[in-house]
Design an enzyme around this catalytic site. Structure first.
Site, short mmCIF file in Angstrom:
data_model
loop_
_atom_site.label_atom_id
_atom_site.label_comp_id
_atom_site.label_asym_id
_atom_site.label_seq_id
_atom_site.Cartn_x
_atom_site.Cartn_y
_atom_site.Cartn_z
CG HIS A 131 -1.98 -1.01 1.22
ND1 HIS A 131 -2.78 -1.28 2.32
CD2 HIS A 131 -2.39 -1.85 0.23
CE1 HIS A 131 -3.63 -2.25 1.99
NE2 HIS A 131 -3.42 -2.61 0.74
C1 LIG Z 1 -0.41 -6.98 -5.31
C2 LIG Z 1 -1.11 -5.77 -4.77
C3 LIG Z 1 -2.28 -5.93 -4.04
C4 LIG Z 1 -2.94 -4.81 -3.55
N1 LIG Z 1 -4.19 -4.97 -2.99
C5 LIG Z 1 -4.91 -3.88 -2.68
C6 LIG Z 1 -6.27 -4.01 -2.27
O1 LIG Z 1 -6.86 -5.09 -2.29
N2 LIG Z 1 -6.93 -2.87 -1.90
C7 LIG Z 1 -6.33 -1.64 -1.92
O2 LIG Z 1 -6.97 -0.66 -1.54
N3 LIG Z 1 -5.07 -1.49 -2.38
C8 LIG Z 1 -4.38 -2.57 -2.79
N4 LIG Z 1 -3.12 -2.42 -3.31
C9 LIG Z 1 -2.63 -1.05 -3.53
C10 LIG Z 1 -3.31 -0.39 -4.73
O3 LIG Z 1 -3.52 -1.31 -5.77
C11 LIG Z 1 -2.40 0.75 -5.18
O4 LIG Z 1 -2.28 1.66 -4.10
C12 LIG Z 1 -2.90 1.52 -6.39
O5 LIG Z 1 -3.26 0.67 -7.44
C13 LIG Z 1 -1.79 2.48 -6.80
O6 LIG Z 1 -2.18 3.20 -7.93
P1 LIG Z 1 -1.13 4.17 -8.64
O7 LIG Z 1 -1.83 4.77 -9.77
O8 LIG Z 1 -0.52 5.03 -7.62
O9 LIG Z 1 0.04 3.21 -9.16
P2 LIG Z 1 -0.02 1.84 -10.09
O10 LIG Z 1 -1.43 1.40 -10.17
O11 LIG Z 1 0.98 0.97 -9.49
O12 LIG Z 1 0.40 2.40 -11.50
C14 LIG Z 1 1.70 2.73 -11.88
C15 LIG Z 1 1.87 2.37 -13.35
O13 LIG Z 1 2.99 3.05 -13.85
C16 LIG Z 1 3.73 2.18 -14.69
N5 LIG Z 1 5.12 2.65 -14.69
C17 LIG Z 1 5.98 2.67 -13.64
N6 LIG Z 1 7.15 3.21 -14.01
C18 LIG Z 1 7.02 3.55 -15.31
C19 LIG Z 1 7.89 4.15 -16.24
N7 LIG Z 1 9.13 4.54 -15.90
N8 LIG Z 1 7.46 4.34 -17.51
C20 LIG Z 1 6.21 3.97 -17.88
N9 LIG Z 1 5.32 3.39 -17.01
C21 LIG Z 1 5.73 3.19 -15.74
C22 LIG Z 1 3.56 0.81 -14.04
O14 LIG Z 1 3.82 -0.22 -14.95
C23 LIG Z 1 2.10 0.88 -13.58
O15 LIG Z 1 1.22 0.40 -14.56
C24 LIG Z 1 -2.41 -3.52 -3.77
C25 LIG Z 1 -1.22 -3.36 -4.47
C26 LIG Z 1 -0.56 -4.47 -4.98
C27 LIG Z 1 0.71 -4.29 -5.77
#
Ligand SMILES: Cc1cc2nc3c(=O)[nH]c(=O)nc-3n(C[C@H](O)[C@H](O)[C@H](O)COP(=O)(O)OP(=O)(O)OC[C@H]3O[C@@H](n4cnc5c(N)ncnc54)[C@H](O)[C@@H]3O)c2cc1C
Length: 481
Positions: free
Chosen positions: A417
């Protein structure tokens, strides 16, 4: 040249791309992982959409496996999603709101309780409670609850019998402590990622470039010009009027650092030219440390439904009776016993994300520093006692392997998280990385919309808050234009 580049097609990136496209901007998503045509969601791999499993095993093509130090000399693989939909495309589908009191420490101009409630409402269609004022019935994300697995049913009954309040709706503003069904972004057994919820309706308006990793941001003076990176064909450069960072709470600070934005001392140490001294980049890393209690089950596993269907909240602790052993929930793991998770949702622990070299493709150094304060250790120890008591009362276990206290050698894991690694704050806050509209301080045309910008950690799973916050920030950016 496009109007907007969104770096990362994860949870927040999909919300941002969709919202800019609806406002008429030309939008390019650059995503490091594989992508799928959002317009034809039937053709998406079922291992991504099957809400019963998390495709994050060692052979998964959808993950970014980053090593992180948790405590003492202990390291874990702190997996992030690397695929269109991001971590939200591979996660446990637990889509819970944070208590409104969590936002009292966020800048109130954008995040007062009424606004936060309005935005949580607008992102969802709650199929159970959508008719109520504090829920939405027309938003892109379906929210449902189902307690179908015997483990979840037995734990719920045992929790109620032990005196814990039964909560009908964990997303109600009055929820508080108690035990109840987990709200999930699942519809008819399908995990609905933000790629499906937000991009499908605007698929023809957005360009998506998959398997393309951004290395650095490009600038002219203090104005962002675009990005450079690499894909299967080599190095690429793309220009835009505006760049939106949504690479997630680990890779967003890493990208800022490799672009010369961060603590000057850290940057100089590895030979990265300093563009903007922002000491808060990669500082204050928050998560919810978790310890698992293994048990010998009395009955053969029956893991109908999502991995987590019931949770218990008691003060700072969240207890997670996973519906089956992790090797059944995560393809590719070796056989193991089923487990109950005990997570600390308001820990003191704050870590760092650091660069180890000037190679933008090198993995960052991630440190969590779990369990370093007496309060954090005490909270987890109490949680272990609570979970063990209910597990005993549930009749699920013939033998329980209770961890012996919390110390430097205890195998503490995280909840994945990660948040608050490039946080929002007022101009007089030296550790603030982005201003109140999400703009990176000192960099024109560059903003952060993902979990990195959380001004303070939330005390529930962050996914629903990531989506809510991204929607709020992009709406604010568009209306200020
Ligand atoms: C396995 C797992 C289980 C989880 N379970 C839960 C849950 O059940 N409930 C909950 O509330 N939260 C959960 N979480 C946390 C939640 O999913 C995340 O907090 C949320 O999805 C984060 O969103 P974000 O947009 O910040 O990042 P992300 O959704 O991680 O998006 C980042 C994206 O950027 C891309 N990226 C990274 N670096 C680069 C780059 N240099 N160039 C191009 N693209 C890039 C990645 O490939 C990814 O697709 C979980 C997380 C994980 C990993």
């Amino acid at each position: 040249m496009v109007d907007v580049i969104v770096i990362g097609g994860g949870s927040a990136g999909c919300v941002a791309a969709s919202t800019y496209a609806r406002a008429g901007a030309s939008v390019l998503i650059i995503e490091a992982g594989p992508t799928f045509a959002p317009s034809t969601t039937e053709s998406w791999p079922t291992d991504l959409t099957n809400a019963r499993r998390m495709p994050i095993g060692p052979e998964s093509p959808y993950i970014d496996p980053i090593s992180a130090r948790t405590t003492g000399d202990q390291h874990v693989v702190a997996t992030r999603g690397r695929v269109l939909g991001g971590s939200g495309a591979v996660n446990g589908a637990y889509f819970v709101r944070a208590p409104l009191s969590d936002f009292d420490t966020w800048p109130q101009d954008l995040w007062n309780r009424d606004t936060v409630t309005r935005y949580y409402n607008c992102i969802e269609t709650d199929h159970d409670f959508g008719r109520l004022d504090h829920h939405g019935s027309t938003g892109p994300v379906p929210v449902t609850r189902a307690i179908t697995a015997p483990v979840a049913q037995a734990f719920l009954q045992a929790g109620i019998a032990s005196g814990h309040r039964h909560l009908d709706d964990l997303n109600a503003p009055t929820a508080g402590d108690g035990i109840g069904a987990v709200p999930s972004n699942v519809r008819h057994g399908r995990r609905i990622s933000m790629a499906e919820a937000y991009l499908s309706p605007v698929a023809d308006k957005i360009t998506i470039r998959g398997r393309s990793q951004v290395a650095r941001l490009l600038f002219d003076g203090d104005t962002v010009l675009g990005v450079t990176g690499r894909d299967d064909d080599g190095t690429f450069v793309v220009h835009a009027d505006r760049v939106v960072l949504a690479a997630g709470a680990v890779r967003t600070p890493n990208l800022l650092l490799h672009s010369g934005i961060g603590p000057a001392g850290t940057l100089r140490r590895v030979g990265i030219p300093v563009r903007q001294h922002l000491p808060g980049v990669g500082v204050g890393v928050a998560d919810h440390p978790e310890i698992t209690i293994d048990y010998q089950p009395r009955r053969a596993p029956d893991d109908r439904g999502t991995p987590l269907q019931v949770v218990l909240h008691s003060g700072p602790i969240e207890i997670r009776p996973y519906t089956a052993s992790f090797d059944r929930l995560i393809p590719g793991l070796s056989p193991m016993l089923p487990a109950i998770g005990v997570a600390h949702m308001t820990p003191d622990a704050r870590g760092t994300i650091d660069v180890v070299s000037d190679d933008p493709f090198s993995a960052p150094n991630v440190e969590h520093r779990y369990g370093e304060t007496e309060e954090d250790r005490t909270a987890l120890s109490r949680g272990i006692d609570l979970a063990t008591d209910i597990l005993r009362a549930s009749g699920l276990a013939s033998d329980i392997h209770v961890p012996a206290g919390i110390g430097a050698t205890t195998p503490l894991g995280g909840s994945l998280h990660t948040m608050g690694t490039a946080r929002m704050g007022f101009d007089d806050d030296p550790l603030a990385v982005v201003d109140l509209t999400g703009r990176v301080r000192g960099a024109r045309g560059l903003s952060v919309v993902d979990a990195s910008m959380f001004p303070a950690p939330v005390s529930r799973g962050p996914h629903a808050t990531v989506v809510m916050a991204a929607q709020r920030l992009v709406d604010a950016a568009i209306s200020s234009h």
